[in-house]
Structures are given as structure tokens and as C-alpha cells.
Scaffold this motif. Sequence first.
Motif, PDB file in Angstrom:
ATOM      1  N   UNK A  52      -5.235   1.987  -2.493  1.00 15.32           N
ATOM      2  CA  UNK A  52      -4.339   0.837  -2.363  1.00 15.32           C
ATOM      3  C   UNK A  52      -2.883   1.263  -2.453  1.00 15.32           C
ATOM      4  N   UNK A  53      -2.577   2.235  -3.301  1.00 22.01           N
ATOM      5  CA  UNK A  53      -1.204   2.716  -3.435  1.00 22.01           C
ATOM      6  C   UNK A  53      -0.714   3.353  -2.141  1.00 22.01           C
ATOM      7  N   UNK A  54      -1.585   4.130  -1.487  1.00 17.47           N
ATOM      8  CA  UNK A  54      -1.206   4.722  -0.201  1.00 17.47           C
ATOM      9  C   UNK A  54      -0.902   3.630   0.830  1.00 17.47           C
ATOM     10  N   UNK A  55      -1.732   2.606   0.862  1.00 13.74           N
ATOM     11  CA  UNK A  55      -1.535   1.512   1.825  1.00 13.74           C
ATOM     12  C   UNK A  55      -0.218   0.784   1.548  1.00 13.74           C
ATOM     13  N   UNK A  56       0.020   0.469   0.285  1.00 12.82           N
ATOM     14  CA  UNK A  56       1.243  -0.240  -0.092  1.00 12.82           C
ATOM     15  C   UNK A  56       2.481   0.564   0.269  1.00 12.82           C
TER      16      UNK A  56
END
Length: 219
Positions: A52-56
Motif C-alpha cells: 500500500x505504501x508503494x501505491x500511495x
Amino acid sequence: MFGKSFRHLSTVLKTQPIRTKHELPQLPYSYEALEPIISRDIMMLHHQKHHQTYVTNLNLAEEKLRSAAEKHDITAMISLQPAVKFNGGGHINHSIFWQNLSPNQTKASDELCQAMVQSFGSFDKFKDDLSAATVAIQGSGWGWLGYCTKTHRLKIATCANQDPLQATTGLVPLFGIDVWEHAYYLQYKNVRPDYVKAVFDIANWKDISERFAKAKATK
């Protein structure tokens, strides 16, 4: 020439329609489905937090890149490239990784098995070679089985950090093993070889075979 290339990118970014943001893909199985090979806690942390951090951060970097392009700010555009590469690579790699795993027993297609024999000598030799290369990665990174569209052979490669295989080496990614510590440390501690060996027990050979067939068909 360098300035021209970025001015071209600026024009492309400004004229492209606004697209939807990248989203965290749903897993094709439950968080506990891969136990005992990979625990529920690891899967939740890996998917919900790290991916999720990569996507954000990818969405944020792309917004800043578009803004910089609209201002013709080449310096800002250049400075954003590492963030796009790291977070974009993290999103690409993990999206493949989740599909590469399965709680069900699967078999590699006859075509993929034949290609492994041709490229490595045997299926077991392929496993040994990929395992050795992946375990030997210094720090964080990925071990990959890829397909070379030029030689029409399978190859093993490693990428540091979140560098995406195809953009980095030209190989089409078929099967990736994540050896960032967040992928295994809660369960396997610092014994990376045990984790890499265990991943083969949950490899989704149906998905890997389909990726191979698609790569072969690409002109």
C-alpha cells in the motif's frame, strides 16, 4: 538532446487524459491461505502496509511529475525519477508476486518445463540456480525467472531494491521471489535460504506458465 527529451515528456504528460490512480490489488486468496509457508501476519503486513505504501507514494510522485511537466520544470522532473522507479517498481513487483503464489498445488505447463530443460538442463537445476542467485542478493531485492524475447530462452536475474525486472534488464518477468526482510523475517528470522526454499512449495505454476505463454506470443 537531453533537454529535448524532457520537453517531449512534458508535452506528453500534459496532453494525456487524467487517469485513475493506482490501487492496491486484492489478493486472490485469504491472508492465512499460504500458511504454514507464509504466515497470516506477514501477509497482512506485506500487503496492507508495504505494498500500500508503494501505491500511495507512486500516485504522489506521478502527481508531482505531472505538475512539474506543466511548469516545464525539468530539474523537478529529473529529481522525481527515483521515486517513480522505486515505488512504481514496488507496485509492479508485488502485483506479480501475489499472483505467483497459490495455496493450491499447481503444475508447470509442458511448454514451460521444456523451456526449463532447454535453458537450464532440468527443472531441479532451475530451482537450484534461482535459489542460489536469490539467497546471494546483498541487502534487499528480488530473484527472478524471466523470458528473453530476443533469444527466446529463460533466464535467471536479480534486481536490487524494487528495480522492476523488465525495465531494468529487458526480461519479461515470470516468477519473482521477494527477499526484502519484511517478506519473511517475522517467520524465518535471518535464515533466508529456508524461506526461499519454502516459496517453491506455494509457487503458482499455472500463473507462471500463463505468463510464459503470453511472453512467447509477444512479437
